[in-house]
Design a protein around this motif. Structure first.
Motif, PDB file in Angstrom:
ATOM      1  N   HIS A 156       0.528  -1.137  -0.161  1.00  0.00           N
ATOM      2  CA  HIS A 156      -0.101   0.404   0.093  1.00  0.00           C
ATOM      3  C   HIS A 156       1.355   0.629   0.265  1.00  0.00           C
ATOM      4  CE1 HIS A 156      -2.815  -2.676   1.031  1.00  0.00           C
ATOM      5  NE2 HIS A 156      -2.826  -3.343   1.868  1.00  0.00           N
ATOM      6  N   THR A 157       1.757   1.937  -0.754  1.00  0.00           N
ATOM      7  CA  THR A 157       3.255   2.658  -0.970  1.00  0.00           C
ATOM      8  C   THR A 157       2.195   3.634  -1.072  1.00  0.00           C
ATOM      9  OG1 THR A 157       3.079   2.100  -3.230  1.00  0.00           O
ATOM     10  CG2 THR A 157       4.445   1.349  -1.948  1.00  0.00           C
ATOM     11  N   LYS A 158       0.887   4.068  -1.489  1.00  0.00           N
ATOM     12  CA  LYS A 158      -0.176   4.752  -1.956  1.00  0.00           C
ATOM     13  C   LYS A 158      -0.701   5.418  -0.697  1.00  0.00           C
ATOM     14  CE  LYS A 158      -4.796   7.105  -3.887  1.00  0.00           C
ATOM     15  NZ  LYS A 158      -6.051   6.377  -4.987  1.00  0.00           N
ATOM     16  N   GLU A 159      -0.975   4.882   0.007  1.00  0.00           N
ATOM     17  CA  GLU A 159      -1.713   5.126   1.645  1.00  0.00           C
ATOM     18  C   GLU A 159       0.141   5.943   2.503  1.00  0.00           C
ATOM     19  OE1 GLU A 159      -2.039   2.161   0.191  1.00  0.00           O
ATOM     20  OE2 GLU A 159      -4.519   2.134   0.147  1.00  0.00           O
ATOM     21  N   PHE A 180       7.507   1.837  -5.223  1.00  0.00           N
ATOM     22  CA  PHE A 180       7.375   3.076  -4.653  1.00  0.00           C
ATOM     23  C   PHE A 180       7.355   4.026  -6.214  1.00  0.00           C
ATOM     24  CE2 PHE A 180       8.466   7.461  -2.531  1.00  0.00           C
ATOM     25  CZ  PHE A 180       7.646   7.494  -1.718  1.00  0.00           C
ATOM     26  N   TRP A 181       7.817   3.455  -7.172  1.00  0.00           N
ATOM     27  CA  TRP A 181       8.047   4.711  -8.354  1.00  0.00           C
ATOM     28  C   TRP A 181       7.510   3.341  -9.391  1.00  0.00           C
ATOM     29  CZ3 TRP A 181      12.904   4.982  -5.878  1.00  0.00           C
ATOM     30  CH2 TRP A 181      12.885   6.109  -5.342  1.00  0.00           C
ATOM     31  N   ILE A 194      14.167  14.778   0.028  1.00  0.00           N
ATOM     32  CA  ILE A 194      12.985  13.934   0.285  1.00  0.00           C
ATOM     33  C   ILE A 194      12.182  13.976  -0.610  1.00  0.00           C
ATOM     34  CG2 ILE A 194      12.079  15.011   2.212  1.00  0.00           C
ATOM     35  CD1 ILE A 194      12.325  11.287   1.598  1.00  0.00           C
ATOM     36  N   HIS A 195      11.454  15.914  -0.327  1.00  0.00           N
ATOM     37  CA  HIS A 195      10.591  16.123  -1.377  1.00  0.00           C
ATOM     38  C   HIS A 195      10.280  15.316  -2.434  1.00  0.00           C
ATOM     39  CE1 HIS A 195       8.444  17.907   2.062  1.00  0.00           C
ATOM     40  NE2 HIS A 195       9.172  19.098   2.370  1.00  0.00           N
ATOM     41  N   THR A 196      11.041  15.883  -3.111  1.00  0.00           N
ATOM     42  CA  THR A 196      11.612  14.956  -4.877  1.00  0.00           C
ATOM     43  C   THR A 196      11.338  14.050  -4.697  1.00  0.00           C
ATOM     44  OG1 THR A 196      13.101  17.031  -4.925  1.00  0.00           O
ATOM     45  CG2 THR A 196      12.976  15.071  -6.705  1.00  0.00           C
ATOM     46  N   TYR A 197      11.772  12.695  -3.775  1.00  0.00           N
ATOM     47  CA  TYR A 197      11.823  11.410  -3.741  1.00  0.00           C
ATOM     48  C   TYR A 197      10.256  11.056  -3.439  1.00  0.00           C
ATOM     49  CZ  TYR A 197      16.602  10.143  -4.544  1.00  0.00           C
ATOM     50  OH  TYR A 197      17.653   9.745  -4.933  1.00  0.00           O
ATOM     51  N   VAL A 198       9.512  12.015  -2.860  1.00  0.00           N
ATOM     52  CA  VAL A 198       8.387  11.275  -2.415  1.00  0.00           C
ATOM     53  C   VAL A 198       7.190  11.460  -3.634  1.00  0.00           C
ATOM     54  CG1 VAL A 198       6.548  11.709  -0.542  1.00  0.00           C
ATOM     55  CG2 VAL A 198       8.293  11.611   0.129  1.00  0.00           C
ATOM     56  N   ILE A 250       6.046  -7.118  -9.658  1.00  0.00           N
ATOM     57  CA  ILE A 250       6.219  -6.098  -9.114  1.00  0.00           C
ATOM     58  C   ILE A 250       4.904  -4.965  -9.711  1.00  0.00           C
ATOM     59  CG2 ILE A 250       7.201  -4.273 -10.502  1.00  0.00           C
ATOM     60  CD1 ILE A 250       9.740  -6.614 -11.771  1.00  0.00           C
ATOM     61  N   GLY A 251       4.592  -4.217  -8.039  1.00  0.00           N
ATOM     62  CA  GLY A 251       3.147  -4.363  -8.213  1.00  0.00           C
ATOM     63  C   GLY A 251       3.403  -3.400  -8.882  1.00  0.00           C
ATOM     64  N   THR A 252       4.179  -2.208  -9.648  1.00  0.00           N
ATOM     65  CA  THR A 252       2.544  -1.507 -11.130  1.00  0.00           C
ATOM     66  C   THR A 252       3.324  -2.125 -12.489  1.00  0.00           C
ATOM     67  OG1 THR A 252       6.012  -1.805 -11.418  1.00  0.00           O
ATOM     68  CG2 THR A 252       4.881   0.693  -9.791  1.00  0.00           C
ATOM     69  N   SER A 253       2.730  -3.770 -12.138  1.00  0.00           N
ATOM     70  CA  SER A 253       2.665  -4.511 -13.248  1.00  0.00           C
ATOM     71  C   SER A 253       1.886  -5.254 -13.096  1.00  0.00           C
ATOM     72  CB  SER A 253       4.216  -5.585 -13.692  1.00  0.00           C
ATOM     73  OG  SER A 253       5.003  -4.111 -14.037  1.00  0.00           O
TER      74      SER A 253
END
Length: 271
Positions: free
Chosen positions: A56-59, A112-113, A142-146, A225-228
């Motif tokens: 649940h990376t979105k949360e 995460f991405w 850190i904001h750029t990464y998040v 892989i979550g994004t796949s």
């Protein structure tokens, strides 16, 4: 089968030529013999297909924004909040805490991405340069990464290393031509933990190249892989699974032109 698809992809991608040229040069093999050798090498990968951890990376992203974190140190405990819930799943593949935490961090960073650009895959696709920010590098923070929705292998490896460091797990960045990933030292042995393709390999890259021709099987834990998982999602990238297949071929065949490794340091902005 997975290996059939892998061999098919290597022929299309050109990696077949890169590997087979080196193998012919070393052993005087004909093309057909090289194909059989590659097939046999692939069969020596003992791939264990693992279940999706559903992290649940979105949360987690929403929680990071609500708490208005300012440093990577503040990112770390939020990311680890879900670890305890996943221990029962992780115990299926690990017999001690450091390995379980490594697998957890690898899976978290992997989802995460999205890997590379979706609209224009021929252009750069990283946290700092991608189609969503107009290829204009934002500040290193850190904001750029998040905030980023797109990452490359360097981003996955850097973030994973930082998190592994925070957990006190001995690790290093390992760079080969065209790729970078993490290696962790568990029970006195270096192992690959590649968050880009969500593979844990019970061997280091250098150890793979040092093996004799008659090798024992190599265990590879392969997590989804979550994004796949959802082909209709805007985060879906077909290239992610293709890159994973290419990685498996590299693990099995160890092309000579990918033998050299370096172990770079983490950038200072993570400190």
């Amino acid at each position: 089968s997975l290996f059939g698809v892998a061999v098919y992809f290597v022929v299309l991608s050109g990696l077949y030529d890169a590997i087979s040229t080196g193998q012919r040069a070393r052993g005087g093999l004909a093309t057909g013999d090289v194909f059989e050798l590659q097939w046999e090498n692939l069969r020596q990968l003992r791939i264990v297909e693992c279940e999706h951890l559903r992290l649940h990376t979105k949360e987690t992203r929403n929680a990071l924004r609500k708490r208005d974190i300012k440093t990577f140190a503040e990112f770390h405990p939020i990311m680890m909040e879900g670890y305890a819930q996943r221990v029962p799943q992780l115990k299926k593949h690990a017999d001690h805490e450091q390995k379980m935490k490594t697998l957890y961090i690898m899976n978290f960073v992997s989802g995460f991405w999205a890997f590379g650009n979706g609209l224009d895959p021929n252009k750069p696709g990283s946290v700092f340069l991608n189609e969503q920010n107009g290829w204009q590098a934002p500040p290193e923070s850190i904001h750029t990464y998040v905030d980023a929705r797109i990452g490359c292998c360097t981003d996955y490896a850097f973030l994973a290393k930082y998190l592994l460091d925070r957990e006190g797990i001995e690790n290093r960045l390992t760079s080969i031509p065209g790729h970078i990933f993490n290696e962790v030292r568990l029970n006195g042995r270096w192992c690959i933990a590649d968050a880009t393709v969500n593979l844990f390999v019970e061997s280091s890259w250098e150890e793979l190249h040092g093996r004799k021709k008659a090798r024992e099987s190599i265990t590879v834990l392969m997590f989804p892989i979550g994004t796949s998982l959802n082909g209709r999602s805007p985060r879906y990238r077909s290239v992610t699974e293709q890159f994973r297949l290419m990685t498996l071929l590299r693990l099995a065949n160890q092309p000579v032109n990918l033998h050299a490794t370096t172990h770079p340091e983490l950038p200072s902005y993570f400190q």
